[in-house]
Design an enzyme around this catalytic site. Structure first.
Site, PDB file in Angstrom:
ATOM      1  N   CYS A 196      -1.254  -1.557 139.816  1.00  0.00           N
ATOM      2  CA  CYS A 196      -1.604  -0.397 138.982  1.00  0.00           C
ATOM      3  C   CYS A 196      -3.081  -0.038 139.019  1.00  0.00           C
ATOM      4  CB  CYS A 196      -1.135  -0.642 137.558  1.00  0.00           C
ATOM      5  SG  CYS A 196       0.592  -1.152 137.543  1.00  0.00           S
ATOM      6  N   HIS A 200      -6.283   2.175 129.850  1.00  0.00           N
ATOM      7  CA  HIS A 200      -5.110   1.907 130.692  1.00  0.00           C
ATOM      8  C   HIS A 200      -3.879   2.096 129.807  1.00  0.00           C
ATOM      9  CE1 HIS A 200      -2.794   0.596 134.027  1.00  0.00           C
ATOM     10  NE2 HIS A 200      -2.385  -0.516 133.453  1.00  0.00           N
ATOM     11  N   HIS A 211       3.620   5.975 133.202  1.00  0.00           N
ATOM     12  CA  HIS A 211       2.752   5.118 134.012  1.00  0.00           C
ATOM     13  C   HIS A 211       3.034   5.436 135.480  1.00  0.00           C
ATOM     14  CE1 HIS A 211       0.429   1.994 135.586  1.00  0.00           C
ATOM     15  NE2 HIS A 211       0.832   0.964 134.867  1.00  0.00           N
TER      16      HIS A 211
END
Lengths: 399, 349
Positions: free
Chosen positions: A158, A291, A326
């Site tokens: 990620c 995040h 995400h």
């Protein structure tokens, strides 16, 4: 040497370009909803943030034939916008690189034929598997864009596209490139959907990052790129760049393959390293794009590390993942575009669906779309599996 | 100067022991070459060894061997490369998802299947909290990690662990066989150099190196530079790129003692490699893909070969195509993978 941002391009569930996306952010309009494009048994059961185009439509819009992966279609659409936005005179005369990031590669194609392959490998449909590896989409898009001097792909879960942006900046600083088109792309796939589901970190409702009652993340898809340029290239532009990349750091939590350390060591090292590299102090940061995935573990580690660095003077913070889901390998680039928009427009982005402050933390996210803000420096965090933690700092070109 | 202070290589040959150098060469009579396994329990927790999957095991172990060889406990950064990532683990997960029709599946193979698993696993084992990167760009994957490593050394890191790893995944093997890229069986691995039959033998391996600005008693030599070229239009463009690279390093073609060439059995690539070989009329010409097979990060095996030749000051018979009796003090590795071409230049200490 300063690294300026000359252009940006983006496609996500909340819009197909910067204008549409800014409008959705302003209207608090989420892209998280029912799965309608991906063929999966979880449609109607788990929400996700899809780009609402079929592969056939993406093929037509991008001009790439249907044999390519969804990851590639999304990448080309966003990268093309970024280059058009940069409008660099005599683009072809410069040394230009394409530094992309992704985690799934052409898995969306592979998973379509995998059942047949398992039954009989001789029936393998080649057109479906030629673009399986992560480097494939980068190669295809670079060729369409006519970029040849440096092409590469970074895949660090990620944090992938944050690392692509850093690598591009270093290529310019070391004078190997004049221009670096950096970012990332990832398509939604059954592979990642089932993977995150097996880890039991997907929320069956739209996600609530940094909420005491958060239950996990929602997956999304998309692509985003920014065009980094040297001072020399920036000087030739008709409109001077408004923003620059002023700091970055890649660190590792080295705690666990998927979980982050309770004290957020990797997160702390990434954020403090980015501050050091930019020469800025914590109090200089105007806004943090978190995040903020919505998992119990991530939000706690990130939050604790933020308190360690910023103490009680925490700037406005928000996670934009309640809008976009995400987007994995693309998320750092998507959020880089958001951070740049905050600097350009003097805005702070809202954090959706927040109701209850986490008991472990002394701060809560900003839930309003704020305008007329004095935004000088924005920190953007991206943390991933494997303990890969990266932070970027974007600043006004003239602070 | 960038010195190579430690190496670790697990490949289809016996390469994991640093005190040996291709004593015996293993021949393969199939269209794939798999790694010879060391005793992984000497490096990894036995419980973990059972869970890990092949690539994660041999990738991690090669990294640990390089660190031990260099006497470095925790490197200042880790930069790695893989063309396909952890193919078998990701396909195992996909097969589970299909078998259960998206039902209840174990997350283990999913967790371990991300491209950065090897680099992060090494970071975990050696407590490295610093820069950790993984590149995946077909034939430029390892070369990008070299660029990244150069940045880290320039920025003051004492030592950097760099490596590359790929495995013969069942699915990728089936795909390459289906498109006719693989050599028709019966074949042998040494046939790759005979040029009589077309087709590659699919290979795999992991090669790791500890690079540093400081020379040590264990230094293998120095890496003087590397360069990449994507899709040259013709042999002239390829040759000019090589000549320009040498000029930039103040070298003439005759200064190259040993040229290590990536002959793979792929007809188009090999034809271009022959034109490269023609440039080096006074150098000893060697090859390496008949030992490791063809894969996206095979250039890292070429890097390993250069290191071993320099340190032992020897060129083993097993790699020689044309012996011009040169001592390997200046070594050039030329690799190609489809349209990706790369060069790495080394000087012995």
């Amino acid at each position: 040497m300063e690294i300026f941002i000359a252009g940006k391009g983006i496609i996500t569930s909340i819009g197909n370009n910067v204008t549409e996306i800014l409008d959705s952010l302003k209207k608090y309009k989420t892209g998280v909803g029912e799965i309608t494009i991906l063929p999966t048994g979880y449609a109607g059961k788990l929400p996700a943030a899809e780009v609402k185009y079929t592969n056939q439509q993406l093929s037509e819009i991008s001009g790439l034939d249907i044999s390519h992966s969804r990851t590639t279609f999304l990448s080309l659409l966003a990268a093309r916008q970024a280059i058009a936005d940069a409008a660099i005179p005599k683009f072809d005369s410069y040394k230009t690189g394409f530094i992309s990031a992704n985690t799934v590669g052409g898995m969306d194609k592979t998973e379509n034929i995998f059942k047949e392959y398992l039954a009989d490998s001789a029936t393998l449909k080649l057109t479906e598997t030629a673009y399986h590896d992560s480097g494939a989409s980068t190669e295809v898009v670079a060729e369409v864009l006519g970029i040849k001097h440096h092409i590469t792909t970074i895949s660090t879960a990620c944090s992938s596209s944050a690392n692509a942006i850093m690598y591009g900046a270093r290529l310019i600083k070391s004078r190997q490139l004049d221009i670096a088109v950096c970012g990332g792309t990832d398509s939604f796939s059954r592979f990642t959907l089932n993977g995150f589901h097996s880890l039991m970190i997907l929320d069956s409702e739209p996600c609530k990052p940094y909420d005491e009652n958060r239950k996990g993340l929602n997956l999304g898809e998309g692509a985003a790129y920014i065009v980094l340029v040297s001072e020399r290239v920036a000087a030739t532009l008709a409109s001077q760049p408004l923003t620059k990349l002023s700091g970055y750091e890649n660190a590792n939590d080295a705690f666990h393959q998927t979980a982050s350390s309770p004290e957020g060591k990797g997160n702390y090292l990434a954020m403090s390293g980015a501050l050091r590299s930019s020469g800025l102090k914590p109090e200089d940061i105007s806004y943090i794009n978190l995040h903020g995935t919505g998992t119990s573990n991530n939000d706690l580690s990130e939050g604790v590390a933020i308190e360690q660095i910023f103490g009680t003077h925490i700037p406005p913070v928000s996670s934009t993942k309640p809008f976009t889901g995400h987007t994995l390998g693309a998320c750092a680039a998507v959020e880089a575009v958001f951070s740049i928009l905050c600097l350009e427009k003097g805005i702070i982005l809202p954090h959706l669906r927040f109701t209850t402050k986490m008991k472990e933390l002394n701060f809560e996210p900003c839930t309003k779309f704020l305008e007329n803000q004095d935004v000088k420096h924005v920190m953007s965090n991206s943390f991933g599996f494997g303990g890969n933690c990266s932070s970027l700092i974007f600043s006004k070109a003239r602070a | 100067m960038t010195y190579i202070n430690g190496i670790g290589c697990i490949s289809p040959q016996n390469t994991f022991r640093n005190d040996e150098f291709l004593k015996e060469v293993k021949e393969y009579a199939t269209d794939k070459m798999l790694c010879i396994d060391p005793d992984y329990t000497k490096f990894l927790d036995p419980g973990a060894v059972r869970r890990m999957g092949r690539l994660l095991k041999f990738g991690t172990t090669a990294g640990l061997i390089a660190l031990r060889d260099a006497g470095v406990e925790t490197p200042g950064a880790i930069s790695t490369a893989t063309g396909f990532g952890l193919l078998d683990l990701s396909q195992k997960f996909l097969a589970d998802v299909i078998a259960t029709q998206e039902g209840v599946v174990s997350p283990t193979s999913f967790i371990l299947s991300t491209h950065n698993t090897v680099s992060s696993n090494i970071a975990l084992l050696c407590g490295c909290h610093a820069h950790n990167n993984t590149f995946s760009q077909r034939g430029f994957s390892f070369e990008s990690a070299l660029t990244d490593t150069a940045f880290m050394l320039q920025e003051g890191k004492q030592s950097v662990l760099i490596g590359a790893y790929d495995e013969v995944g069942q699915f990728a093997h089936a795909k390459f066989k289906h498109v006719g890229e693989l050599r028709q069986e019966p074949c042998t691995s040494s046939d790759i150099l005979s040029k009589e039959n077309p087709g590659v033998i699919m290979g795999e391996g992991a090669a790791f190196f500890v690079l540093s600005k400081d020379k040590t008693a264990n230094s293998y030599g120095s890496l003087s530079g590397h360069s990449t070229l994507f899709n040259p239009e013709n042999a002239d463009e390829l040759r000019n790129w090589i000549l320009d690279f040498l000029t930039a390093h103040q070298l003439q073609v005759e200064d190259i003692d040993v040229a290590a060439l990536g002959y793979s059995g792929a007809t188009k690539q090999d034809a271009l490699t022959e034109t490269v070989q023609d440039l080096f009329k006074q150098s000893t010409i060697t090859a390496y893909k008949h030992l490791c097979g063809e894969y996206m990060t095979a250039s890292a095996f070429g890097f390993w070969l250069a290191c071993k030749m320099m340190k032992t000051n020897s060129v083993p018979d097993a790699v020689i195509i044309e012996n011009r009796q040169r001592s390997p003090r200046v070594v050039l590795v030329y690799n190609s993978y489809k349209r990706y071409h790369s060069l790495m230049l080394f000087h012995a200490c």
